[in-house]
Design a protein around this motif. Structure first.
Motif, PDB file in Angstrom:
ATOM      1  N   GLY A 122      40.530  33.271  42.189  1.00 52.27           N
ATOM      2  CA  GLY A 122      40.470  32.446  40.975  1.00 52.27           C
ATOM      3  C   GLY A 122      40.028  31.037  41.302  1.00 52.27           C
ATOM      4  N   SER A 124      37.499  29.371  41.136  1.00 56.03           N
ATOM      5  CA  SER A 124      36.675  28.591  40.197  1.00 56.03           C
ATOM      6  C   SER A 124      37.573  27.814  39.231  1.00 56.03           C
ATOM      7  CB  SER A 124      35.760  29.529  39.404  1.00 56.03           C
ATOM      8  OG  SER A 124      36.554  30.548  38.797  1.00 56.03           O
ATOM      9  N   LEU A 245      42.630  36.458  38.140  1.00 57.82           N
ATOM     10  CA  LEU A 245      43.186  37.817  38.167  1.00 57.82           C
ATOM     11  C   LEU A 245      44.687  37.840  38.418  1.00 57.82           C
ATOM     12  CD1 LEU A 245      43.000  40.917  38.367  1.00 57.82           C
ATOM     13  CD2 LEU A 245      42.176  40.630  40.721  1.00 57.82           C
ATOM     14  N   TYR A 259      44.816  44.751  32.204  1.00 58.09           N
ATOM     15  CA  TYR A 259      43.718  43.887  32.635  1.00 58.09           C
ATOM     16  C   TYR A 259      42.531  44.811  32.921  1.00 58.09           C
ATOM     17  CZ  TYR A 259      40.750  40.944  35.548  1.00 58.09           C
ATOM     18  OH  TYR A 259      39.685  40.251  36.064  1.00 58.09           O
ATOM     19  N   TYR A 261      38.490  44.808  34.273  1.00 53.79           N
ATOM     20  CA  TYR A 261      37.197  44.259  34.675  1.00 53.79           C
ATOM     21  C   TYR A 261      36.268  45.464  34.813  1.00 53.79           C
ATOM     22  CZ  TYR A 261      33.960  40.643  35.767  1.00 53.79           C
ATOM     23  OH  TYR A 261      32.917  39.757  35.658  1.00 53.79           O
TER      24      TYR A 261
END
Ligand code: P6P
Length: 335
Positions: A122, A124, A245, A259, A261
């Motif tokens: 994470g 970013s 995440l 969750y 993706y």
């Protein structure tokens, strides 16, 4: 197997590990020491994460990681801290990391364990002070202790994990882990520098009303995923997506939720990595009574062939994952 000993809230992580080691005959002292090494590194990373805004270590480190992503300075610091702690601890012979193209041979040929980790997932979100986390998987080496590390030590299915966990650097710092006998959560008491048992025997609700998916990518979703997202909305589920995440997973673990993706047209295998993101959380999810798959196959059964291989991820409350799988298995033809 002996009954799980219930330890009181506030038990220190060190005591918990020691008590559990005595309880489970399989548990060798080395695994307990390895868990302690991880917790020490997590405390130091936590200090760096908390200081990030003050010591101007934010911003791009300038290097690119193997994913071609800008490497934030904290990414590099966290990676180096974990590698140093695990190498010095002597229990680990090899480390797989999101931040390194190749494995790190720790020069501990007598280390019995292999670690796969995302040292700072994470990343970013670092600049905007959103919760980030460390994710780790623990495997027993397959090749003889004392011999050079082999591919068989590295490319192991998630079912072979002997431990897995994550650290969440959020409003408080938590360490959540399993060694195959349930899931326990510890909260860092900064004044003591100790992780204290705060969430014993964690179980994810079988049902939930939260779905976490990046709808900003919806244009890239296949029809099956679009159908599932519509189903969530028809059921008035709440969309919650932090973009970190560990944070999204942890919330769903506590409250119930899924969750996702998914595979997309531009990224057929999705974005998340099997070895050091999906497998660890899948082990935890299953130990907490939840489920994890790539939409069709159980995550822990996916055969790893590359260090940084990606796989779609559907993870969380058992009934929610099963419903999502029903849409994915129905395929793209159903409108
Ligand atoms: P997107 C962070 O880079 C990460 O690996 C996970 O922590 C997070 O859930 C996901 O990527 C976010 O990706 O494509 O939705 O921005």
């Amino acid at each position: 197997m002996s009954e799980k000993l219930s330890l009181p809230i506030g038990t220190t992580l060190s005591r918990f590990i020691r008590e559990r080691q005595e309880q489970f005959t399989y548990a060798s002292g080395e695994l307990s020491q390895l868990l302690r090494d991880i917790s020490v590194a997590a405390k130091v990373v936590n200090r760096e994460v908390n200081r990030a805004g003050l010591t101007n270590i934010l911003g791009k480190h300038g290097a690119q990681n193997v994913q071609g992503e800008e490497q934030q300075k904290l990414d590099v610091i966290a990676n180096n801290l974990f590698i140093k702690s695990l190498s010095n601890g002597g229990e680990v012979c090899a480390i797989i990391s999101e931040e390194d193209e190749n494995i790190t041979d720790t020069q501990n040929p007598h280390g019995k364990y292999v670690i796969a980790m995302d040292p700072l997932d994470g990343s970013s979100n670092i600049d905007v002070n959103v919760s980030i986390g460390t994710i780790f998987s623990i495997y027993r080496r397959q090749s003889p202790v004392g011999s050079p590390v082999q591919e068989s030590d590295i490319f192991q299915k998630g079912t072979e994990q002997v431990g897995a966990g994550y650290t969440l650097y959020g409003s408080s710092t938590m360490l959540v882990y399993t060694t195959g006998h349930g899931v326990n959560g510890f909260t860092l008491e900064p004044s003591l520098g100790e992780f204290l048992l705060s969430h014993p025997d964690m179980k994810i609700p079988t049902k939930g009303k939260i779905f976490s998916i990046n709808e900003g990518s919806a244009v890239d979703f296949g029809q099956a995923v679009k159908n599932y997202v519509s189903d969530c909305k028809k059921n008035k589920f709440k969309g919650r997506y932090i973009g970190s995440l560990v944070a999204d997973f942890h919330r769903n673990l506590l409250k119930g939720g899924i969750y996702v993706y998914p595979s997309t047209k531009s990224a057929p295998n999705g974005k998340l990595r099997l070895l050091y993101e999906c497998n660890a959380l899948a082990f935890i999810a299953e130990q907490a009574g939840g489920k994890s798959s790539n939409g069709i196959q159980r995550t822990l059964e996916i055969e790893p062939t590359e260090l940084h291989q990606r796989c779609p991820l559907y993870i969380g409350s058992k009934e929610m994952v099963e419903r999502a799988e029903s849409f994915i298995m129905a395929g793209e033809n159903v409108e």
